[in-house]
Design a protein around this motif. Structure first.
Motif, PDB file in Angstrom:
ATOM      1  N   LEU A  28       0.828  -1.206   0.000  1.00 39.18           N
ATOM      2  CA  LEU A  28       0.000   0.000   0.000  1.00 39.18           C
ATOM      3  C   LEU A  28       0.862   1.256   0.000  1.00 39.18           C
ATOM      4  O   LEU A  28       2.023   1.219   0.390  1.00 39.18           O
ATOM      5  CB  LEU A  28      -0.899   0.009   1.247  1.00 39.18           C
ATOM      6  N   LYS A  29       0.234   2.363  -0.402  1.00 39.18           N
ATOM      7  CA  LYS A  29       0.908   3.668  -0.374  1.00 39.18           C
ATOM      8  C   LYS A  29       0.113   4.625   0.507  1.00 39.18           C
ATOM      9  O   LYS A  29      -1.097   4.507   0.655  1.00 39.18           O
ATOM     10  CB  LYS A  29       1.050   4.248  -1.772  1.00 39.18           C
ATOM     11  N   LEU A  30       0.830   5.616   1.054  1.00 39.13           N
ATOM     12  CA  LEU A  30       0.267   6.594   1.984  1.00 39.13           C
ATOM     13  C   LEU A  30       0.207   7.978   1.347  1.00 39.13           C
ATOM     14  O   LEU A  30       1.122   8.383   0.625  1.00 39.13           O
ATOM     15  CB  LEU A  30       1.154   6.666   3.240  1.00 39.13           C
ATOM     16  N   VAL A  31      -0.870   8.696   1.648  1.00 38.40           N
ATOM     17  CA  VAL A  31      -1.006  10.108   1.323  1.00 38.40           C
ATOM     18  C   VAL A  31      -1.366  10.842   2.607  1.00 38.40           C
ATOM     19  O   VAL A  31      -2.053  10.293   3.471  1.00 38.40           O
ATOM     20  CB  VAL A  31      -2.087  10.338   0.233  1.00 38.40           C
ATOM     21  N   ASN A  53       8.955   4.223  -2.016  1.00 42.31           N
ATOM     22  CA  ASN A  53       8.334   2.905  -2.203  1.00 42.31           C
ATOM     23  C   ASN A  53       6.952   2.817  -1.571  1.00 42.31           C
ATOM     24  O   ASN A  53       6.158   1.959  -1.956  1.00 42.31           O
ATOM     25  CB  ASN A  53       9.216   1.806  -1.616  1.00 42.31           C
ATOM     26  N   TRP A  54       6.663   3.684  -0.598  1.00 41.27           N
ATOM     27  CA  TRP A  54       5.397   3.568   0.125  1.00 41.27           C
ATOM     28  C   TRP A  54       4.707   4.907   0.379  1.00 41.27           C
ATOM     29  O   TRP A  54       3.559   4.937   0.800  1.00 41.27           O
ATOM     30  CB  TRP A  54       5.615   2.842   1.460  1.00 41.27           C
ATOM     31  N   PHE A  55       5.364   6.020   0.103  1.00 39.81           N
ATOM     32  CA  PHE A  55       4.756   7.345   0.318  1.00 39.81           C
ATOM     33  C   PHE A  55       4.426   7.954  -1.040  1.00 39.81           C
ATOM     34  O   PHE A  55       5.318   8.165  -1.862  1.00 39.81           O
ATOM     35  CB  PHE A  55       5.708   8.260   1.095  1.00 39.81           C
ATOM     36  N   ASP A  56       3.145   8.240  -1.279  1.00 39.43           N
ATOM     37  CA  ASP A  56       2.719   8.770  -2.568  1.00 39.43           C
ATOM     38  C   ASP A  56       2.865  10.291  -2.642  1.00 39.43           C
ATOM     39  O   ASP A  56       3.530  10.804  -3.521  1.00 39.43           O
ATOM     40  CB  ASP A  56       1.268   8.382  -2.854  1.00 39.43           C
TER      41      ASP A  56
END
Length: 167
Positions: A28-31, A53-56
């Motif tokens: 998953l990615k985070l905003v 890799n994980w922070f949008d």
């Protein structure tokens, strides 16, 4: 001369690492959508090497216009309830998801002080919105201290709750 870090200052990178691990394990990615913290959650996350890799992305929506233009928060809601309320936190977190490629979001809106408080919303009042797959959660917290302490506590709480919700 080296300056030692407080437990609180050490805890934030630790929490970021946990969030990063959980997001990567789940693919998953985070905003983020931030008002009172002015991008501090995003900054804490992107301090970690490999965060792309994980922070949008992060939205700093300090003004009401920014909340409306970037996240789709309704002007009517902002006029009726003010920026620091459950409805705005929910709209911010949902708008962040809608305007990103992330599946997980955190939003914060609050009164960091030292001015801007009221009897109904005293300095230290912060509303949070969290979105993880299948769930949106809002909550209100109150943090003591000066502006810097309120903002730092907001960042730590946001990261800690993300760990709980993702874990």
């Amino acid at each position: 001369m080296t300056q030692s870090l407080s437990k609180e200052e050490l805890f934030t990178p630790y929490l970021c690492g946990l969030v990063a691990d959980l997001l990567q394990i789940k693919g998953l990615k985070l905003v983020t959508a931030e008002s009172c913290t002015g991008g501090m959650i995003s900054a804490a996350c992107t301090d970690l090497a490999g965060s792309s890799n994980w922070f949008d992305r992060g939205f700093v929506t300090y003004s009401n216009d920014a909340k409306t233009e970037l996240l789709g928060v309704e002007e009517r809601l902002l006029r009726r309830a003010g920026a620091v309320c459950e409805g705005v936190a929910r709209a911010m977190v949902e708008g962040a998801l809608a305007h990103s490629h992330a599946q997980v979001a955190v939003a914060v809106t609050g009164v960091a002080g030292p001015t801007g408080g009221s009897p109904a919303k005293p300095v230290g009042t912060v509303w949070f919105g969290f979105a993880v797959p299948g769930q949106v959660v809002t909550e209100k917290c109150h943090f003591d201290g000066d502006r810097a302490q309120v903002r730092a506590a907001t960042v730590r709480h946001a990261l800690a709750r993300l760990v709980e919700l993702l874990g």
